[in-house]
Design an enzyme around this catalytic site. Structure first.
Site, mmCIF file in Angstrom:
data_model
loop_
_atom_site.group_PDB
_atom_site.id
_atom_site.type_symbol
_atom_site.label_atom_id
_atom_site.label_comp_id
_atom_site.label_asym_id
_atom_site.label_seq_id
_atom_site.Cartn_x
_atom_site.Cartn_y
_atom_site.Cartn_z
ATOM 1 N N HIS A 26 9.127 -3.670 3.401
ATOM 2 C CA HIS A 26 8.630 -3.729 1.823
ATOM 3 C C HIS A 26 10.121 -4.067 1.098
ATOM 4 O O HIS A 26 9.911 -4.934 0.220
ATOM 5 C CB HIS A 26 8.142 -2.246 1.505
ATOM 6 C CG HIS A 26 6.816 -1.965 2.150
ATOM 7 N ND1 HIS A 26 6.918 -0.877 3.009
ATOM 8 C CD2 HIS A 26 5.469 -2.620 2.294
ATOM 9 C CE1 HIS A 26 5.546 -0.764 3.488
ATOM 10 N NE2 HIS A 26 4.695 -1.664 3.036
ATOM 11 N N MET A 40 0.796 -1.247 -0.104
ATOM 12 C CA MET A 40 -0.039 0.094 0.093
ATOM 13 C C MET A 40 1.019 1.355 0.053
ATOM 14 O O MET A 40 0.391 2.360 0.370
ATOM 15 C CB MET A 40 -0.964 0.008 1.306
ATOM 16 C CG MET A 40 -1.908 -1.219 1.139
ATOM 17 S SD MET A 40 -3.236 -0.974 2.069
ATOM 18 C CE MET A 40 -2.870 -0.719 3.753
ATOM 19 N N GLY A 47 4.931 -10.250 3.803
ATOM 20 C CA GLY A 47 5.756 -10.146 5.307
ATOM 21 C C GLY A 47 4.756 -10.934 6.166
ATOM 22 O O GLY A 47 3.701 -11.009 6.403
ATOM 23 N N SER A 55 6.249 -0.310 10.421
ATOM 24 C CA SER A 55 5.100 -0.055 9.735
ATOM 25 C C SER A 55 4.771 1.382 9.100
ATOM 26 O O SER A 55 5.496 2.414 9.890
ATOM 27 C CB SER A 55 3.792 -0.248 10.745
ATOM 28 O OG SER A 55 2.686 0.223 10.506
ATOM 29 N N GLN A 62 -3.066 -12.595 7.619
ATOM 30 C CA GLN A 62 -3.112 -12.214 5.977
ATOM 31 C C GLN A 62 -2.299 -13.358 5.103
ATOM 32 O O GLN A 62 -2.887 -13.772 4.132
ATOM 33 C CB GLN A 62 -2.581 -10.542 5.778
ATOM 34 C CG GLN A 62 -2.401 -10.376 4.325
ATOM 35 C CD GLN A 62 -1.952 -8.999 4.015
ATOM 36 O OE1 GLN A 62 -2.700 -8.082 4.468
ATOM 37 N NE2 GLN A 62 -0.549 -8.861 3.730
HETATM 38 P P1 AMP Z 1 1.493 -3.050 3.356
HETATM 39 O O1 AMP Z 1 2.069 -2.103 2.493
HETATM 40 O O2 AMP Z 1 1.274 -2.526 4.889
HETATM 41 O O3 AMP Z 1 0.088 -3.616 3.125
HETATM 42 O O4 AMP Z 1 2.336 -4.101 3.286
HETATM 43 C C1 AMP Z 1 2.819 -4.619 2.020
HETATM 44 C C2 AMP Z 1 3.589 -5.900 2.569
HETATM 45 O O5 AMP Z 1 4.798 -5.713 3.139
HETATM 46 C C3 AMP Z 1 2.791 -6.965 3.247
HETATM 47 O O6 AMP Z 1 3.204 -8.251 2.769
HETATM 48 C C4 AMP Z 1 3.404 -6.774 4.685
HETATM 49 O O7 AMP Z 1 3.125 -7.905 5.486
HETATM 50 C C5 AMP Z 1 4.784 -6.412 4.446
HETATM 51 N N1 AMP Z 1 5.304 -5.733 5.725
HETATM 52 C C6 AMP Z 1 4.672 -4.583 6.333
HETATM 53 N N2 AMP Z 1 5.696 -4.310 7.228
HETATM 54 C C7 AMP Z 1 6.710 -5.092 7.278
HETATM 55 C C8 AMP Z 1 7.779 -5.616 8.354
HETATM 56 N N3 AMP Z 1 7.983 -4.721 9.180
HETATM 57 N N4 AMP Z 1 8.454 -6.456 7.897
HETATM 58 C C9 AMP Z 1 8.271 -7.425 6.835
HETATM 59 N N5 AMP Z 1 7.137 -7.134 5.998
HETATM 60 C C10 AMP Z 1 6.690 -6.184 6.328
#
Ligand code: AMP
Length: 296
Positions: free
Chosen positions: A31, A24, A141, A179, A147
């Site tokens: 990421h 996102m 992740g 995050s 998820q």
């Molecule tokens: P998001 O942009 O929050 O939807 O996350 C996109 C992807 O990045 C998802 O697969 C998340 O699980 C992964 N992700 C987000 N934060 C982390 C983190 N701290 N470590 C590893 N993967 C992450």
């Protein structure tokens, strides 16, 4: 790296084996670790950047979600992406969607119980990304452990020929899980947020010392968090990693997960517990403070 907004353009640019990293945006090293893994394992790396309205049930949360496309473009390119897929909402949802994917059971507890419609929104958008981009491998992740179980279940049961890889949580030097929402924390709230990971680590130590009872492990987390009433805890649960079913005892690979609100910001975190190796996976820590957040 090329930035495009339609599936046809992605398919034209992504040749050979294709690795997809759905995000996102507001990219951070979590990421980037996924993009780097995709770079190592695929001929073409596609990063999708779409703040999916279907997975937000609170308007204010969607409106507050941080965005910075210029920064994301530079970071994705530097991490090795070939294609940035950044569609308009009108491309992804030209009409109010009538086809919504529900992954039963896996969605019931934890995030699914506290965020109505959240997992339907995720399953639907990920299915669209898989169908439209046709990746060989997709990278997620473990930060979003439920998820990950949901996407794996959906991909298997709908026969998407996509391998779903789950990679470790990336943490700040002090343990806070990275995050995009961390940027919304003020200094005081950030110090409260640190209690989330440290409480999970306390439970990890108990697990590694032989504790297998979910109620005891969750109790350790709650005791730890109780010291800081500023964190409003939504749940602390232990679930089987494969299908996110809650367990009473950790006798298969599971994750201990929590969600808490700190001020206006809702954060999640987890650790994986493996009874076979008798060890807990706390993720990986950055070796220097992150410089990738925030406004330029
Ligand atoms: P998001 O942009 O929050 O939807 O996350 C996109 C992807 O990045 C998802 O697969 C998340 O699980 C992964 N992700 C987000 N934060 C982390 C983190 N701290 N470590 C590893 N993967 C992450």
């Amino acid at each position: 790296m090329k930035t495009v907004g339609t599936f046809a353009e992605v398919r034209e640019l992504a040749v050979g084996s294709v690795g997809l990293v759905p995000t996102m945006g507001f990219l951070h090293e979590g990421h980037l670790s996924l993009i780097e893994a995709a770079r190592e394992e695929s001929d073409s790396v596609v990063v999708s950047l779409f703040v999916n309205p279907l997975q937000f049930h609170e308007e204010a949360d969607l409106a507050a979600y941080p965005r910075n496309i210029d920064r994301d473009t530079a970071l994705a390119q530097a991490a090795g992406a070939d294609v940035l897929f950044s569609p308009d909402t009108s491309f992804m949802y030209p009409t109010e969607p009538r086809t919504i994917i529900e992954v039963r059971a896996v969605s019931d507890a934890m995030e699914g119980a506290h965020r109505p419609g959240h997992f339907e929104g995720i399953a639907t958008v990920v299915a669209k990304l898989f169908a439209g981009i046709q990746p060989d491998t997709a990278y997620f992740g473990r930060k979003d452990a439920q998820q990950l179980a949901l996407v794996r279940t959906m991909a298997a049961e709908l026969s998407f020929p996509v391998a779903v890889r789950g990679l470790p949580i990336v943490r700040e030097l002090d343990g806070l899980a990275l995050s995009s929402r961390n940027t919304l924390l003020n200094n005081h709230d950030r110090s409260v947020a640190l209690g989330l990971s440290s409480s999970l680590f306390a439970a990890c130590a108990a697990f590694e010392a032989g504790e297998r009872s979910t109620s005891v492990l969750c109790g350790i987390v709650l005791d730890h968090l109780g010291a800081d009433a500023a964190a409003d805890v939504e749940y602390v649960s232990v679930a089987r990693a494969s299908d996110a079913q809650l367990v009473d005892d950790v006798d298969v690979i599971s994750f201990l997960a929590l969600a808490a609100r700190i001020g206006d910001v809702r954060l999640i975190d987890n650790v994986f517990l493996d009874p076979n190796t008798e060890s807990a996976d706390r993720g990986v820590r950055l070796t220097k403070p992150t410089i990738l957040y925030g406004d330029d």
